[in-house]
Design a protein around this motif. Structure first.
Motif, PDB file in Angstrom:
ATOM      1  N   TRP A   1     -23.512  22.716  78.736  1.00  0.00           N
ATOM      2  CA  TRP A   1     -23.599  21.750  79.878  1.00  0.00           C
ATOM      3  C   TRP A   1     -22.837  21.292  81.761  1.00  0.00           C
ATOM      4  CZ3 TRP A   1     -18.591  21.052  82.212  1.00  0.00           C
ATOM      5  CH2 TRP A   1     -17.101  21.752  81.467  1.00  0.00           C
ATOM      6  N   ARG A   2     -22.455  23.005  81.697  1.00  0.00           N
ATOM      7  CA  ARG A   2     -21.360  23.317  83.005  1.00  0.00           C
ATOM      8  C   ARG A   2     -22.543  24.401  83.264  1.00  0.00           C
ATOM      9  NH1 ARG A   2     -20.923  23.628  86.667  1.00  0.00           N
ATOM     10  NH2 ARG A   2     -18.675  23.618  88.539  1.00  0.00           N
ATOM     11  N   LEU A   3     -23.250  25.270  82.720  1.00  0.00           N
ATOM     12  CA  LEU A   3     -23.628  26.400  83.102  1.00  0.00           C
ATOM     13  C   LEU A   3     -25.030  26.133  83.749  1.00  0.00           C
ATOM     14  CD1 LEU A   3     -23.079  29.178  80.865  1.00  0.00           C
ATOM     15  CD2 LEU A   3     -22.411  29.107  82.854  1.00  0.00           C
ATOM     16  N   ARG A   4     -26.044  24.996  83.381  1.00  0.00           N
ATOM     17  CA  ARG A   4     -27.197  24.389  83.405  1.00  0.00           C
ATOM     18  C   ARG A   4     -27.438  23.508  84.854  1.00  0.00           C
ATOM     19  NH1 ARG A   4     -27.062  21.294  78.922  1.00  0.00           N
ATOM     20  NH2 ARG A   4     -26.606  19.297  79.394  1.00  0.00           N
ATOM     21  N   ASN A   5     -25.428  23.570  85.146  1.00  0.00           N
ATOM     22  CA  ASN A   5     -25.969  21.909  86.909  1.00  0.00           C
ATOM     23  C   ASN A   5     -26.448  23.617  87.503  1.00  0.00           C
ATOM     24  OD1 ASN A   5     -24.854  20.442  85.410  1.00  0.00           O
ATOM     25  ND2 ASN A   5     -22.825  20.740  86.369  1.00  0.00           N
ATOM     26  N   ASN A   6     -27.345  23.209  88.381  1.00  0.00           N
ATOM     27  CA  ASN A   6     -27.777  24.233  89.379  1.00  0.00           C
ATOM     28  C   ASN A   6     -26.989  24.006  90.902  1.00  0.00           C
ATOM     29  OD1 ASN A   6     -29.381  26.062  90.829  1.00  0.00           O
ATOM     30  ND2 ASN A   6     -30.986  23.951  91.631  1.00  0.00           N
ATOM     31  N   ASP A   7     -25.415  24.454  91.281  1.00  0.00           N
ATOM     32  CA  ASP A   7     -24.695  23.969  91.947  1.00  0.00           C
ATOM     33  C   ASP A   7     -24.095  25.395  91.566  1.00  0.00           C
ATOM     34  OD1 ASP A   7     -22.669  24.322  90.165  1.00  0.00           O
ATOM     35  OD2 ASP A   7     -22.533  21.901  90.315  1.00  0.00           O
ATOM     36  N   ARG A   8     -23.668  25.817  93.128  1.00  0.00           N
ATOM     37  CA  ARG A   8     -22.826  27.435  93.327  1.00  0.00           C
ATOM     38  C   ARG A   8     -22.084  28.037  92.231  1.00  0.00           C
ATOM     39  NH1 ARG A   8     -21.397  26.704  99.480  1.00  0.00           N
ATOM     40  NH2 ARG A   8     -20.940  24.747  99.026  1.00  0.00           N
ATOM     41  N   GLU A   9     -21.385  26.638  92.054  1.00  0.00           N
ATOM     42  CA  GLU A   9     -19.925  27.795  91.196  1.00  0.00           C
ATOM     43  C   GLU A   9     -21.335  27.803  89.672  1.00  0.00           C
ATOM     44  OE1 GLU A   9     -16.184  24.511  89.316  1.00  0.00           O
ATOM     45  OE2 GLU A   9     -16.807  25.071  91.191  1.00  0.00           O
ATOM     46  N   ALA A  10     -21.959  26.723  89.388  1.00  0.00           N
ATOM     47  CA  ALA A  10     -22.296  26.949  88.178  1.00  0.00           C
ATOM     48  C   ALA A  10     -23.206  28.497  88.128  1.00  0.00           C
ATOM     49  CB  ALA A  10     -23.589  25.788  87.399  1.00  0.00           C
ATOM     50  N   ARG A  11     -24.177  28.344  89.352  1.00  0.00           N
ATOM     51  CA  ARG A  11     -24.402  29.735  89.503  1.00  0.00           C
ATOM     52  C   ARG A  11     -23.714  31.147  89.422  1.00  0.00           C
ATOM     53  NH1 ARG A  11     -27.292  26.583  93.361  1.00  0.00           N
ATOM     54  NH2 ARG A  11     -26.605  27.306  95.202  1.00  0.00           N
ATOM     55  N   ALA A  12     -22.753  31.490  89.902  1.00  0.00           N
ATOM     56  CA  ALA A  12     -21.282  31.855  90.143  1.00  0.00           C
ATOM     57  C   ALA A  12     -21.361  32.140  88.549  1.00  0.00           C
ATOM     58  CB  ALA A  12     -19.733  31.926  91.321  1.00  0.00           C
ATOM     59  N   LEU A  13     -20.815  31.201  87.944  1.00  0.00           N
ATOM     60  CA  LEU A  13     -20.205  31.449  86.339  1.00  0.00           C
ATOM     61  C   LEU A  13     -21.576  32.288  85.855  1.00  0.00           C
ATOM     62  CD1 LEU A  13     -18.081  28.327  85.925  1.00  0.00           C
ATOM     63  CD2 LEU A  13     -17.371  30.591  85.752  1.00  0.00           C
ATOM     64  N   LEU A  14     -22.926  31.506  86.264  1.00  0.00           N
ATOM     65  CA  LEU A  14     -23.875  32.085  85.009  1.00  0.00           C
ATOM     66  C   LEU A  14     -23.454  33.742  85.077  1.00  0.00           C
ATOM     67  CD1 LEU A  14     -25.861  31.267  82.875  1.00  0.00           C
ATOM     68  CD2 LEU A  14     -27.140  30.960  85.010  1.00  0.00           C
ATOM     69  N   ALA A  15     -23.735  33.998  86.880  1.00  0.00           N
ATOM     70  CA  ALA A  15     -23.895  35.534  86.415  1.00  0.00           C
ATOM     71  C   ALA A  15     -22.808  36.392  85.791  1.00  0.00           C
ATOM     72  CB  ALA A  15     -23.969  36.227  88.049  1.00  0.00           C
TER      73      ALA A  15
END
Length: 385
Positions: free
Chosen positions: A30-44
């Motif tokens: 739910w959080r990681l699939r958001n295409n925002d910079r914060e979500a991308r940082a967490l995914l990385a």
């Protein structure tokens, strides 16, 4: 026998790290699939942690095993782990800045890029000159002098993050509540244990624990967040009211803002464009307020800003940044709409006033400002149509 026990402990610790990461991938989609910079940082961060939890035990199993293939695995695996540690420190820095401030300063991004470039360069040189580590003919890994430089660089980044969070807490008071200790404590413990106790593997499992704590905290924060804009919501404002009622001391400044001509945007361009206008407004206000306080979506196109100061210079600086932010937005060519606001502002002394009473006052001042705006922009006034 001792080696076998250590390998078993390493396997178990990293297996738990892998399981934790996989569960976070699935449970926090739910959080990681958001295409925002914060979500991308967490995914990385999560991806690097998962890979490292797999690489780390493989490297330990090959350590001390003669042969060209094991030696290559030990060298390449440790090179990855050094780079991954550096990426993690930079990744946490980006995430924390984005979460607390909504952006990362260009200067800080340049510093992070330089750190990553320097770390990669050392790994290239390390192939020829063992600066960070060495691997002998028996595939035995040994730390080099640059190990401590890598450790110090990561430590400096984490200390800088904690100082930045402390500054945000001091300037934002009770308005910033993200529990930074929830991810710093496991990180620091993991690095400290693995540095002091040579031959154990705690860094990456502890990174997984930190991620679990952060994502759990973000889940709880959803209660206080507006889904459309990502700002704090009215429930958080009610929480602040209760906190101020108990505090009975201190002074804050409250601003209430309302978008001008928002009904016209919805009527002429559609509600999806209206939603984008609200998101644009939220971004402008967040960048203008920065760490001085919080921005709350109060209702519809109304926003409330609470600043943890009554200093005229600081309040005026925020108002100027708000005005400049909307002006810069409207100057970009090709915009489907322009944005402007009406604003009411007043300070609150918790010893003599309640937040509810002050909200009524700033609401009155905001609508006086709005009436003045529509006197000169009658064509935009669709409030009674």
């Amino acid at each position: 026998m001792e080696s076998q026990i250590n390998l078993m402990a390493i396997d178990i610790a990293n297996a738990l790290g892998v399981i934790t990461c996989v569960m976070l991938f699935v449970g926090s989609s739910w959080r990681l699939r958001n295409n925002d910079r914060e979500a991308r940082a967490l995914l990385a961060i999560l991806t690097v942690t998962l890979i490292s939890c797999v690489v780390d035990p493989v490297v330990f199993h090959c350590d001390g095993v003669p042969g060209a293939a094991p030696r290559a695995v030990v060298w390449l695996g440790n090179a990855w782990l050094y780079v991954a540690n550096m990426l993690m420190a930079c990744g946490w820095t980006v995430f924390l800045w984005l979460h607390l401030n909504g952006y990362v300063s260009k200067r800080r991004l340049r510093v992070l890029r330089c750190i990553i470039a320097a770390g990669l360069l050392v790994m290239v040189v390390n192939w020829f000159v063992p600066l960070a580590f060495s691997v002998d003919d028996q595939s035995v890994y040994t730390r080099g002098p640059f190990y401590w430089i890598y450790l110090a660089a990561g430590g400096c980044l984490y200390v800088d993050n904690m100082l930045m969070y402390g500054r945000a807490r001091r300037r934002g008071g009770a308005l910033k509540f993200f529990p930074v200790g929830m991810f710093f404590v496991p990180l620091i413990c993991g690095v400290a244990i693995q540095t002091v106790v040579y031959g154990v593997s705690t860094i990456w499992p502890c990174n997984a624990i930190s991620l679990a704590a952060v994502l759990s905290s973000l889940q709880n924060e959803l209660i206080f967040r507006d889904k459309l804009t990502g700002l704090y919501n009215r429930f958080h404002l009610d929480t602040l009211k209760d906190a101020y009622a108990r505090q009975k001391e201190g002074r804050v400044t409250v601003m209430m803002l309302d978008l001008n001509g928002f009904k016209r945007i919805n009527d002429t361009l559609g509600h999806s464009v209206g939603d984008q206008a609200l998101r644009d407004t939220a971004e402008i206000l967040s960048q203008a307020v920065d760490v001085e306080g919080v921005v709350i979506r109060y209702a519809g196109d109304e926003f409330v800003i609470i600043l943890n100061t009554v200093d005229d210079a600081r309040v005026d600086a925020v108002r100027t940044r708000i005005s400049d932010g909307f002006q810069a937005f409207n100057q970009v060519p090709g915009r489907a709409y322009e944005l402007s606001i009406s604003l009411g502002c007043s300070s609150l002394d918790l010893r003599t006033q309640s937040l509810d009473a002050l909200m009524a006052e700033v609401d009155k001042r905001m609508y006086e400002d709005k009436r003045e705006f529509y006197r000169s922009h009658a064509e935009m006034d669709r409030r009674r149509r």
